[in-house]
Design a protein around this motif. Structure first.
Motif, PDB file in Angstrom:
ATOM      1  N   LEU A 107      12.623 -11.038 -16.617  1.00 51.04           N
ATOM      2  CA  LEU A 107      11.774 -11.929 -17.395  1.00 51.04           C
ATOM      3  C   LEU A 107      10.549 -11.171 -17.909  1.00 51.04           C
ATOM      4  CD1 LEU A 107      11.224 -14.801 -18.416  1.00 51.04           C
ATOM      5  CD2 LEU A 107      10.123 -15.269 -16.241  1.00 51.04           C
ATOM      6  N   THR A 108       9.940 -10.410 -17.025  1.00 52.45           N
ATOM      7  CA  THR A 108       8.763  -9.633 -17.420  1.00 52.45           C
ATOM      8  C   THR A 108       9.100  -8.649 -18.541  1.00 52.45           C
ATOM      9  OG1 THR A 108       7.903  -9.795 -15.180  1.00 52.45           O
ATOM     10  CG2 THR A 108       6.953  -8.102 -16.558  1.00 52.45           C
ATOM     11  N   LEU A 109      10.228  -7.980 -18.424  1.00 52.38           N
ATOM     12  CA  LEU A 109      10.625  -7.012 -19.460  1.00 52.38           C
ATOM     13  C   LEU A 109      10.879  -7.682 -20.795  1.00 52.38           C
ATOM     14  CD1 LEU A 109      12.978  -4.652 -17.468  1.00 52.38           C
ATOM     15  CD2 LEU A 109      10.739  -4.126 -18.396  1.00 52.38           C
ATOM     16  N   SER A 110      11.526  -8.829 -20.768  1.00 49.32           N
ATOM     17  CA  SER A 110      11.811  -9.533 -22.018  1.00 49.32           C
ATOM     18  C   SER A 110      10.525  -9.948 -22.716  1.00 49.32           C
ATOM     19  CB  SER A 110      12.665 -10.764 -21.736  1.00 49.32           C
ATOM     20  OG  SER A 110      12.828 -11.522 -22.903  1.00 49.32           O
ATOM     21  N   ILE A 111       9.608 -10.501 -21.961  1.00 55.09           N
ATOM     22  CA  ILE A 111       8.353 -10.968 -22.555  1.00 55.09           C
ATOM     23  C   ILE A 111       7.521  -9.781 -23.044  1.00 55.09           C
ATOM     24  CG2 ILE A 111       6.205 -12.224 -22.139  1.00 55.09           C
ATOM     25  CD1 ILE A 111       7.747 -13.743 -19.901  1.00 55.09           C
ATOM     26  N   SER A 112       7.332  -8.810 -22.159  1.00 62.25           N
ATOM     27  CA  SER A 112       6.437  -7.705 -22.499  1.00 62.25           C
ATOM     28  C   SER A 112       6.983  -6.805 -23.598  1.00 62.25           C
ATOM     29  CB  SER A 112       6.107  -6.878 -21.252  1.00 62.25           C
ATOM     30  OG  SER A 112       7.272  -6.309 -20.718  1.00 62.25           O
ATOM     31  N   SER A 113       8.302  -6.645 -23.674  1.00 63.58           N
ATOM     32  CA  SER A 113       8.837  -5.753 -24.709  1.00 63.58           C
ATOM     33  C   SER A 113       8.551  -6.287 -26.111  1.00 63.58           C
ATOM     34  CB  SER A 113      10.333  -5.539 -24.507  1.00 63.58           C
ATOM     35  OG  SER A 113      11.032  -6.766 -24.604  1.00 63.58           O
ATOM     36  N   PHE A 114       8.683  -7.579 -26.315  1.00 62.86           N
ATOM     37  CA  PHE A 114       8.364  -8.127 -27.636  1.00 62.86           C
ATOM     38  C   PHE A 114       6.855  -8.119 -27.878  1.00 62.86           C
ATOM     39  CE2 PHE A 114      12.692  -9.767 -27.810  1.00 62.86           C
ATOM     40  CZ  PHE A 114      12.980  -9.558 -29.141  1.00 62.86           C
ATOM     41  N   LEU A 115       6.062  -8.339 -26.844  1.00 61.42           N
ATOM     42  CA  LEU A 115       4.613  -8.297 -27.024  1.00 61.42           C
ATOM     43  C   LEU A 115       4.144  -6.893 -27.398  1.00 61.42           C
ATOM     44  CD1 LEU A 115       3.364 -10.649 -24.170  1.00 61.42           C
ATOM     45  CD2 LEU A 115       3.475 -11.123 -26.625  1.00 61.42           C
ATOM     46  N   VAL A 116       4.796  -5.880 -26.846  1.00 64.12           N
ATOM     47  CA  VAL A 116       4.460  -4.501 -27.211  1.00 64.12           C
ATOM     48  C   VAL A 116       4.761  -4.265 -28.689  1.00 64.12           C
ATOM     49  CG1 VAL A 116       5.187  -2.095 -26.889  1.00 64.12           C
ATOM     50  CG2 VAL A 116       4.652  -3.509 -24.920  1.00 64.12           C
ATOM     51  N   ILE A 117       5.862  -4.814 -29.162  1.00 65.90           N
ATOM     52  CA  ILE A 117       6.194  -4.671 -30.589  1.00 65.90           C
ATOM     53  C   ILE A 117       5.119  -5.341 -31.448  1.00 65.90           C
ATOM     54  CG2 ILE A 117       7.845  -5.321 -32.393  1.00 65.90           C
ATOM     55  CD1 ILE A 117      10.033  -5.030 -30.222  1.00 65.90           C
ATOM     56  N   PHE A 118       4.678  -6.540 -31.040  1.00 71.68           N
ATOM     57  CA  PHE A 118       3.616  -7.220 -31.793  1.00 71.68           C
ATOM     58  C   PHE A 118       2.341  -6.384 -31.795  1.00 71.68           C
ATOM     59  CE2 PHE A 118       6.160 -11.101 -31.073  1.00 71.68           C
ATOM     60  CZ  PHE A 118       6.137 -11.618 -32.363  1.00 71.68           C
ATOM     61  N   SER A 119       2.039  -5.744 -30.693  1.00 70.01           N
ATOM     62  CA  SER A 119       0.816  -4.956 -30.583  1.00 70.01           C
ATOM     63  C   SER A 119       0.898  -3.643 -31.354  1.00 70.01           C
ATOM     64  CB  SER A 119       0.523  -4.666 -29.111  1.00 70.01           C
ATOM     65  OG  SER A 119      -0.645  -3.909 -28.976  1.00 70.01           O
ATOM     66  N   CYS A 120       2.025  -2.969 -31.282  1.00 73.39           N
ATOM     67  CA  CYS A 120       2.164  -1.644 -31.896  1.00 73.39           C
ATOM     68  C   CYS A 120       2.299  -1.673 -33.410  1.00 73.39           C
ATOM     69  CB  CYS A 120       3.362  -0.915 -31.295  1.00 73.39           C
ATOM     70  SG  CYS A 120       3.096  -0.437 -29.591  1.00 73.39           S
ATOM     71  N   ARG A 121       2.552  -2.833 -33.998  1.00 72.64           N
ATOM     72  CA  ARG A 121       2.715  -2.889 -35.449  1.00 72.64           C
ATOM     73  C   ARG A 121       1.388  -2.776 -36.175  1.00 72.64           C
ATOM     74  NH1 ARG A 121       2.357  -7.891 -35.679  1.00 72.64           N
ATOM     75  NH2 ARG A 121       2.617  -8.104 -37.866  1.00 72.64           N
ATOM     76  N   THR A 122       0.278  -2.896 -35.478  1.00 66.88           N
ATOM     77  CA  THR A 122      -1.031  -2.874 -36.129  1.00 66.88           C
ATOM     78  C   THR A 122      -1.934  -1.834 -35.486  1.00 66.88           C
ATOM     79  OG1 THR A 122      -1.979  -4.514 -34.643  1.00 66.88           O
ATOM     80  CG2 THR A 122      -0.870  -5.341 -36.607  1.00 66.88           C
ATOM     81  N   VAL A 123      -2.927  -1.408 -36.234  1.00 66.54           N
ATOM     82  CA  VAL A 123      -3.935  -0.512 -35.679  1.00 66.54           C
ATOM     83  C   VAL A 123      -5.008  -1.346 -34.985  1.00 66.54           C
ATOM     84  CG1 VAL A 123      -5.659   1.227 -36.248  1.00 66.54           C
ATOM     85  CG2 VAL A 123      -3.475   1.208 -37.443  1.00 66.54           C
ATOM     86  N   GLY A 124      -5.300  -2.493 -35.551  1.00 61.77           N
ATOM     87  CA  GLY A 124      -6.295  -3.389 -34.978  1.00 61.77           C
ATOM     88  C   GLY A 124      -5.649  -4.374 -34.017  1.00 61.77           C
ATOM     89  N   PRO A 125      -6.308  -5.498 -33.800  1.00 60.05           N
ATOM     90  CA  PRO A 125      -5.733  -6.533 -32.931  1.00 60.05           C
ATOM     91  C   PRO A 125      -4.387  -7.014 -33.468  1.00 60.05           C
ATOM     92  CG  PRO A 125      -8.025  -7.031 -33.449  1.00 60.05           C
ATOM     93  CD  PRO A 125      -7.628  -5.874 -34.305  1.00 60.05           C
TER      94      PRO A 125
END
Length: 102
Positions: free
Chosen positions: A1-19
């Motif tokens: 569960l943790t991997l599923s949630i965090s992996s997509f959140l990392v993608i959301f975070s890494c797509r931008t330089v800012g927030p």
């Protein structure tokens, strides 16, 4: 569960330089993450009832909620506090490279 949630959140975070909210995500990414999050959360809560032969229990709803809160808290910490430090370190490296003539 943790991997599923965090992996997509990392993608959301890494797509931008800012927030992570500074640039909107595409509909496909949003839909894929929502489907994955719902499926993994439902499976985590019902896996033991669905597959008893695997000797793996289901997570309680409060455990699933705790995992979500834990992962979201670390995601926000990384995105709001650590990312600016990484940008600052990159600027320092670039300045050093310019000064040293590299």
């Amino acid at each position: 569960l943790t991997l599923s949630i965090s992996s997509f959140l990392v993608i959301f975070s890494c797509r931008t330089v800012g927030p992570f909210w500074s640039r909107g995500a595409g509909k496909t990414l949003i839909m894929a993450s929502l489907v994955a999050w719902v499926l993994t959360s439902v499976l985590a809560g019902n896996f033991g009832r669905l597959h008893k032969e695997l000797y793996m229990g289901s997570l309680e709803n409060k455990t699933i909620a705790f995992v979500w809160a834990y992962v979201l808290a670390w995601f926000l910490f990384m995105d709001l506090l650590v990312k600016p430090k990484i940008r600052e370190a990159r600027r320092m490296i670039e300045l050093y490279a310019l000064e040293s003539g590299s």
